[in-house]
Design a protein around this motif. Sequence first.
Motif, mmCIF file in Angstrom:
data_model
loop_
_atom_site.group_PDB
_atom_site.id
_atom_site.type_symbol
_atom_site.label_atom_id
_atom_site.label_comp_id
_atom_site.label_asym_id
_atom_site.label_seq_id
_atom_site.Cartn_x
_atom_site.Cartn_y
_atom_site.Cartn_z
ATOM 1 N N GLY A 1 0.814 -1.219 0.000
ATOM 2 C CA GLY A 1 0.000 0.000 0.000
ATOM 3 C C GLY A 1 0.840 1.258 0.000
ATOM 4 N N GLY A 2 2.061 1.130 0.515
ATOM 5 C CA GLY A 2 2.964 2.271 0.489
ATOM 6 C C GLY A 2 3.006 3.038 1.794
ATOM 7 N N PHE A 3 3.639 4.199 1.714
ATOM 8 C CA PHE A 3 3.986 4.929 2.927
ATOM 9 C C PHE A 3 3.427 6.347 2.890
ATOM 10 N N ALA A 4 3.345 6.941 4.057
ATOM 11 C CA ALA A 4 2.638 8.212 4.223
ATOM 12 C C ALA A 4 3.037 9.216 3.151
ATOM 13 N N GLY A 5 2.036 9.808 2.528
ATOM 14 C CA GLY A 5 2.279 10.793 1.491
ATOM 15 C C GLY A 5 2.394 10.194 0.104
ATOM 16 N N ARG A 6 2.623 8.872 0.029
ATOM 17 C CA ARG A 6 2.801 8.199 -1.269
ATOM 18 C C ARG A 6 2.084 6.859 -1.249
ATOM 19 N N CYS A 7 0.889 6.819 -0.707
ATOM 20 C CA CYS A 7 0.266 5.515 -0.477
ATOM 21 C C CYS A 7 -1.044 5.364 -1.247
ATOM 22 N N HIS B 1 14.386 -8.022 -0.325
ATOM 23 C CA HIS B 1 15.676 -8.699 -0.486
ATOM 24 C C HIS B 1 16.820 -7.727 -0.742
ATOM 25 N N PHE B 2 16.504 -6.602 -1.378
ATOM 26 C CA PHE B 2 17.555 -5.642 -1.721
ATOM 27 C C PHE B 2 17.509 -4.409 -0.819
ATOM 28 N N GLY B 3 16.783 -4.536 0.276
ATOM 29 C CA GLY B 3 16.617 -3.408 1.182
ATOM 30 C C GLY B 3 17.781 -3.264 2.152
ATOM 31 N N SER B 4 17.520 -2.544 3.233
ATOM 32 C CA SER B 4 18.529 -2.240 4.245
ATOM 33 C C SER B 4 18.101 -2.841 5.577
ATOM 34 N N GLU B 5 19.080 -2.964 6.469
ATOM 35 C CA GLU B 5 18.807 -3.702 7.702
ATOM 36 C C GLU B 5 18.055 -2.873 8.740
ATOM 37 N N ARG B 6 18.350 -1.582 8.842
ATOM 38 C CA ARG B 6 17.901 -0.823 10.010
ATOM 39 C C ARG B 6 16.941 0.300 9.678
ATOM 40 N N GLY B 7 15.961 0.459 10.532
ATOM 41 C CA GLY B 7 15.042 1.574 10.421
ATOM 42 C C GLY B 7 14.323 1.765 11.739
ATOM 43 N N SER B 8 13.406 2.728 11.770
ATOM 44 C CA SER B 8 12.580 2.881 12.965
ATOM 45 C C SER B 8 11.240 3.486 12.566
ATOM 46 N N THR B 9 10.233 3.210 13.366
ATOM 47 C CA THR B 9 8.904 3.740 13.092
ATOM 48 C C THR B 9 8.865 5.216 13.471
ATOM 49 N N LEU C 1 12.398 2.627 -5.901
ATOM 50 C CA LEU C 1 11.313 3.406 -5.292
ATOM 51 C C LEU C 1 9.952 3.018 -5.855
ATOM 52 N N GLU C 2 9.928 2.644 -7.155
ATOM 53 C CA GLU C 2 8.662 2.351 -7.825
ATOM 54 C C GLU C 2 7.919 1.178 -7.196
ATOM 55 N N ILE C 3 8.642 0.263 -6.515
ATOM 56 C CA ILE C 3 7.948 -0.908 -5.967
ATOM 57 C C ILE C 3 7.702 -0.808 -4.468
#
Length: 245
Positions: free
Chosen positions: A117-123, A205-213, A176-178
């Motif tokens: 569904g995507g993320f805030a502002g681009r969903c 699979h091609f993402g990054s390890e770390r993030g936060s909400t 970014l498109e996916i």
Amino acid sequence: MMIRIAAVGDVHLDGDVLGRFRPALQGIGDQADVLLLAGDLTRHGTEAEARCVAAEFGDLAVPVIAVLGNHDHHCDQVPQVVKVLAGAGITVLEGDGVVLDLPGGRLGVAGVKGFGGGFAGRCASRFGEPEMKAFVGSTVDSADRLRAALSELDCDVRVALTHYSPVPETLAGEPLEIYPFLGSYLLAEAIDGAGTDLAVHGHAHFGSERGSTPGGVRVRNVAHPVIKQAYSVFSLAGSSTGPDR
Ligand SMILES: [Fe+2]
Ligand SMILES: [Fe+2]
């Protein structure tokens, strides 16, 4: 007292790769108190592939808790897959949770596959064609069930286990498109709303390890192609008095 949480996702097992993880899993009891599997356990979601997962992740020294991924749904054999995994002692969560009494305290894990569904502002929004409403509605429902399952856990440490990502940070490296097909901010809202201590996901699979909400909950992408090891271990402070409090 610490609770040690091992996690990996996207192992995509079938007969060809059976045995890839087993050597590293033999000593897992020395490294961790529990193993979380963040979906895409199989290549195409067949019962035969589920038996490979059972062979690889069954009979370990620690409890194993899983959610399914999109690949595990591909052949429409989810009930058979869940049954095979359950037969191997693997707990499969989907809109529910489990509490484990561990030496470091009570660990609560709630899980859903999640959806896009995507993320805030681009969903995407629940508007227009029935197909679009169904797509977004599936994510809304999944996030609602995650929030409820997390809130119901009576525990010292609360962990959210999903396949799809709750945040965009752990997708960095993917096109970014996916992004709208890799996760949804609604999952992060559920995680933040329930006082969660750690969120673990796979799929990217091609993402990054770390993030936060947005609420500051630590998010970790444990997809095997990202962590490049059999599992990662996260240590969280549990009970101050141990299991006999
Ligand atoms: Fe995957
Ligand atoms: Fe996936």
